[in-house]
Design an enzyme around this catalytic site. Structure first.
Site, short mmCIF file in Angstrom:
data_model
loop_
_atom_site.label_atom_id
_atom_site.label_comp_id
_atom_site.label_asym_id
_atom_site.label_seq_id
_atom_site.Cartn_x
_atom_site.Cartn_y
_atom_site.Cartn_z
N ARG A 45 68.86 18.38 21.10
CA ARG A 45 68.30 19.64 21.62
C ARG A 45 68.01 20.57 20.44
O ARG A 45 66.98 21.22 20.38
CB ARG A 45 69.23 20.32 22.62
CG ARG A 45 68.78 21.76 22.92
CD ARG A 45 69.39 22.43 24.14
NE ARG A 45 70.71 22.04 24.49
CZ ARG A 45 71.82 22.37 23.81
NH1 ARG A 45 71.75 23.13 22.75
NH2 ARG A 45 72.99 21.93 24.21
N TYR A 97 46.60 34.93 31.55
CA TYR A 97 46.87 33.68 32.26
C TYR A 97 47.82 33.94 33.44
O TYR A 97 48.84 34.62 33.27
CB TYR A 97 47.49 32.67 31.27
CG TYR A 97 47.91 31.38 31.92
CD1 TYR A 97 46.96 30.47 32.38
CD2 TYR A 97 49.25 31.07 32.11
CE1 TYR A 97 47.34 29.30 32.99
CE2 TYR A 97 49.64 29.88 32.71
CZ TYR A 97 48.68 29.01 33.16
OH TYR A 97 49.05 27.84 33.78
N ASP A 169 48.04 34.39 22.48
CA ASP A 169 47.93 33.09 23.17
C ASP A 169 46.55 32.57 22.82
O ASP A 169 45.53 33.06 23.30
CB ASP A 169 48.10 33.29 24.68
CG ASP A 169 48.02 31.96 25.45
OD1 ASP A 169 47.43 31.00 24.91
OD2 ASP A 169 48.52 31.91 26.58
N LYS A 194 46.59 21.61 26.71
CA LYS A 194 45.13 21.72 26.74
C LYS A 194 44.51 21.02 25.53
O LYS A 194 44.62 19.82 25.43
CB LYS A 194 44.75 23.20 26.84
CG LYS A 194 45.60 24.01 27.84
CD LYS A 194 45.40 23.63 29.29
CE LYS A 194 46.45 24.21 30.25
NZ LYS A 194 46.60 25.63 30.23
#
Ligand SMILES: *Cc1c(COP(=O)(O)O)cnc(C)c1O
Length: 393
Positions: A45, A97, A169, A194
């Site tokens: 992790r 978004y 972003d 994306k």
């Protein structure tokens, strides 16, 4: 060195074996020589060698000090908001978004973080909306779905003067087209789902910080909250990045041709594409991006949900689906899909009209794509004419 060469060679050959493909370290833990004595990895992790390669690549591509890879774009956004504390304010772009809107408004507002949504396409609006509590300016440029463009460099100056963090972003542009850190941003986030992944086969998010100090805070949050990207998905994003420049160039070329075709189509009202001269802030997009991207939105002269549904169900190559940035062309109807949860009036005020359709222009032959969309649009026109004639009779 050209960008393409830099990009391809930012992906290292494995120093242990010479493997030209980055090895996938599918492990949870690492054997130690003595307590606290290890080869730089103790628990997966906290750190994983495959993820670490991706984090270094994205930091290099964005010109930042550090990168951090998360399980989704939203997990990446979430990590950035966790830099704040109760009482702080975020000044955010209004055409944000939808998932970021939901996270800010429905999760972080309850923890005492205030969000101020502003039309950041005009820098004066940003200055007017600042308060002593503003600690983070959140831009998305270009935005989803109306492709609004904000001036990163001018807003970065305002952020610096007021000691406020600026996060961009940059999902729609990808690092192939835009480097917000070079323009003065402190943090860049991506939904790597994306363009970076590029093949519609994974969910991932990335955060890049300008300074090591800020990057260390993000790394701390990444380990403390635990929304890390898996080794397999890290490898897939690396694999996607290998062809990022090539893919994005073609997405841009195809989208420009499709946008120019749409402008003249009799069924179309407005076309939103930053590469069109008449697009609001086209000159800023031209200044801060090296291409205009693969996303186009448009509205129909017949501004109804029904007309839009006829179009989105009438194409063969543009597949009806949420998401964007992959090899295959997609289209969606925001009013009934991505923006369904927003009240109609608020949605329309933000420019998301009933007939708005968003295209993610893929890598198919552009003439096939134009013909595909033309057939769907022309059918709608014909249907309207039949209905109009029936009504007249
Ligand atoms: C898709 C998207 C996100 C969210 O990313 P996920 O990977 O779906 O969590 C954030 N910002 C923008 C601009 C997006 O398009």
């Amino acid at each position: 060195m050209s960008n393409a060469t830099k990009l391809i060679h930012s992906i290292p050959v494995d120093p242990l074996t010479g493997s030209i493909s980055v090895p996938i370290y599918q492990t949870s833990t690492f054997v130690q020589e003595a307590p606290g004595e290890n080869k730089g990895y103790d628990y997966a992790r906290s750190n994983n060698p495959t993820r670490a390669v991706l984090e270094k690549i994205i930091a290099d591509l964005e010109g930042g000090a550090t990168g951090a890879a998360f399980a989704s774009g939203l997990a990446a956004i979430d990590a950035v908001v966790k830099l704040l504390q109760s009482g702080d304010e975020i000044l955010a772009v209004d055409d944000i978004y939808g998932g970021a809107f939901r996270l800010f408004t429905h999760i972080y507002a309850k923890f005492g973080i205030k969000i101020n949504y502003v039309d950041t396409t005009d820098v004066a609006n940003v200055i007017d909306a600042l308060t002593p509590q503003t600690k983070l300016i959140w831009l998305e440029t270009p935005t989803n779905p109306t492709l609004k463009i904000s001036d990163i460099e001018s807003i970065a100056k305002i952020a610096q003067q007021n000691k406020i963090l600026l996060c961009v972003d940059s999902t729609f542009a990808s690092p192939a087209l835009q480097q917000p850190i070079a323009l003065g941003a402190d943090i860049v986030v991506h939904s790597a789902t994306k363009y970076l992944g590029g093949h519609s086969d994974l969910i991932a998010g990335l955060v890049v910080c300008k300074t090591q100090e800020l990057g260390d805070q993000i790394k701390f949050i990444q380990n403390a909250s635990g929304a890390i990207l898996s080794p397999n998905d890290s490898w897939l994003v690396i694999r996607g990045i290998e062809t990022l420049h090539l893919r994005v160039q073609q997405h841009c070329r195809n989208a420009q041709a499709v946008a120019e075709f749409l402008v003249d189509h009799p069924a179309i009202d407005k076309v939103y594409y930053p590469g069109l001269k008449e697009h609001h802030n086209h000159h800023i997009a031209a200044k801060q991006q090296s291409g205009f991207g693969g996303i186009i939105s448009f509205t129909l002269k017949e501004d109804t949900e029904l007309a839009a549904k006829n179009v989105v169900c009438g194409t063969q190559y543009f597949k009806l689906a949420e998401s964007l940035g992959g090899v295959k062309s997609l289209l969606c109807h925001p009013a009934t899909m991505t923006h369904k949860s927003i009240p109609a009036q608020t949605r329309q005020a933000a420019g998301v009209a009933d007939s708005l359709i968003r295209l993610s222009v893929g890598l198919e032959d552009v003439q096939d794509l134009i013909q595909d969309i033309d057939i769907a649009l022309t059918k709608t026109l014909q249907k309207n004419r039949v209905v109009a004639e029936a009504n007249a009779a």
